[in-house]
Motif scaffolding. Sequence first.
Motif: not given
Length: 739
Positions: A552-560, A562-567, A573-580
């Motif tokens: 919930q706090q750093a989900g956008d950083l975790i996926f960013r 990663m190298d698979f398509p769509g990461a 999308r996770l960053a759009a709902v994360n104020p941090l």
Amino acid sequence: MADTYYEEVNYDNGNDNDTRISDAIDFLRQAAESDTTNRAEALDDVKFAAGDQWPVEIQNSRNLEARPCLTINKLDAYCRQITNQQRQQRPRIKAQGMNNQTDAKLAELVTGICRHVEVNSNADHAYDTAFDFAVRMGWGYFRVTTDYVRPDSFDQEIYIKPIENPFTVYFDPNSTAPDGSDAEKCLVTVVLSKENFRKMYPGRDDGGSFVARGTGDANIEWVTKHDIRIAEYFYTELVPTNLVLLSDGTSVYEDQLPDADLMDMAGIYEVSRRRTLKKAIKWCKVTAMEVLEEGTWAGKYIPIIPVYGQQCIVDNKRKKFGLIRMAKDAQRMYNFWQTSMTESVALAPRAKWIMAEGQDEGHETEWANANNTSYAYLRYKQTDINGQPAPPPIRQAPEQPPAAIMAAAQSITADLQAVVGIFDPSQLPQGNISGKALQGQQGQVDMTNFHYYDNLTRSIAYCGRQILDLIPKIYNAERVMRIVGDDGKPELVTVNQRTGQKDENGIEILLNDVTVGEYDIVMDTGPGYNTKRQEAADSMMTLLAADPGLMQQAGDLIFRNMDFPGAEIIADRLAAVNPLAQIDEKSPIPPQVQMQLAASQQQMQQMAQQIQQLQMMIKNRQDVEQVRQTGEDRRAVLAAEVKLHDQNTRSITSQNKTEIDSLMKLILGHMDTARLEAEIAARNQDQGARMDRAERSIEDNMQTMLPPLPEQIQQMQQQMQQQGQMQQEQMPQDGMPMQ
């Protein structure tokens, strides 16, 4: 090119007696004499690494004897292993502010400009070329230059260019700095055919009128029958002057002081002065006869940057060498033993057939070619020349290669690896070894030749300082530039952007002003961005397994990372709902403060939601209480209605009974009907009045206690009123009640 320099270039200098020509010739001779041994050995190293590994006299003698001279070049692979390791972990330039006119944002902007210069120049090629020569022969070079963006533009760009042949550079022999930053002179030469020279510089002297200028000044170094040498000559010019300190804290040279009246009007006065030297880098392109072009270099450093391999001082002379120098003997021995082993095997007598005399009679040709031709079978006689029985022919075992030669070749391989410091991974300890242990072993192997990488890092840092020195002079006007981030993503930024606002001193405020402030270079070494990204992803997944709430706090950083398509899409999308994650990197507010504000806003939103939920709960409770009270009131009204209905019913029933009794008495006693009718009418009127008062009393109570009555209660009231009217209509017209 002359138009690659900052100040105006003079293309027409016809002074044949220019002292710069003699200075350039003398400097070339001095640099060549001081570095003659290094140059000769370095040239032999380059040839040796390219495969020319047999001494000429031995190779000639073996060629006369038609004996092989094999070259199994292992050194080239070792050189490529070092250079390719550098390509995987390229040193990266990073700027840091050094005074109060800079901040972290401006330092990141300047770092992005440095990356833009590297990307725009394809600087990796320049670095790799210089580093490869440093590994092979002991030194290499690359250069910094400037040029106009387009032929129709006055905007300039900074470029980093390779020097393909380091032997064309004659560097200052008095330079001792490991990055060459203390050099005061440098000469870069090129030899052209006279035909090409006349095309490039029509009307210029091509050497036909060359005259010796002094003792030992031979034209063989500069002019030949068909070729001519052109040299780019950089030299430092030091002019004695005074440095003046003004009352506003600024320091200027004496010849750059503003007018005294202007200083008096501004209230500025001289505080102190001292003697100093004003440094300028001059440049000219010369032949042995004339100066072709000249100008002033925009920076304060010689723009030729060396990359050194190994150096040591022997008899007060600097000896420069690379990986090849110390490995030549081991490589020659390996070539010799491999050639000897091949020669012994190739020239060893073939396996011979042994038979009794006369057994090949009639088949002499087949047996003579048995070692060269593959026959399906060989025929022989079972008797010898005397007619006696003889055994079948047998083949004698061939001679084996000498064991001493094979052992020597294997030992030379170990010696060669020990000299270059690069070992075969298969020779490292095997077994169940952890990943950390393997990294430690590999790190020990890499440490042997880490000085090559470290020397390249120094040279690139010096290149970065030259770029910092050029940025305020080349990018000194408002313009839109591309800057490159650490992840390689470009971004367009306006530098030196005018705002129309002025500070307290009346100076216009500029956004992204790269002409002020002092910066220094620190090098970022180690794994590149992609390698760090993969390592970060692995570490994040480990942390996520231990704490799932981290998503919930750093989900956008975790996926960013990663190298698979769509990461990237998932991360956005996770960053759009994360104020941090809503951090504006261009904002003057520091990222830490932005994150604190975002966290505070998130807490306020959560508190507002909680307050709204509490208000809903209170409202729901009030609604429930109101519904309960309404139900009780409605039950009370319904009970009153039922009671009223019962009273009316009993009254009507009682009246009807009375009327019937009276009618029966009238019939039996033959009484007067007029009196009976009057009494019935009076009772009806009194009963109707009482019913009206009861209904009005109930309606008044309903209006004060309840909202408008439901449709069901209104329908009941209408039914009761209709029932009362029907009972009144059923009375006989003559006043007699209906039986």
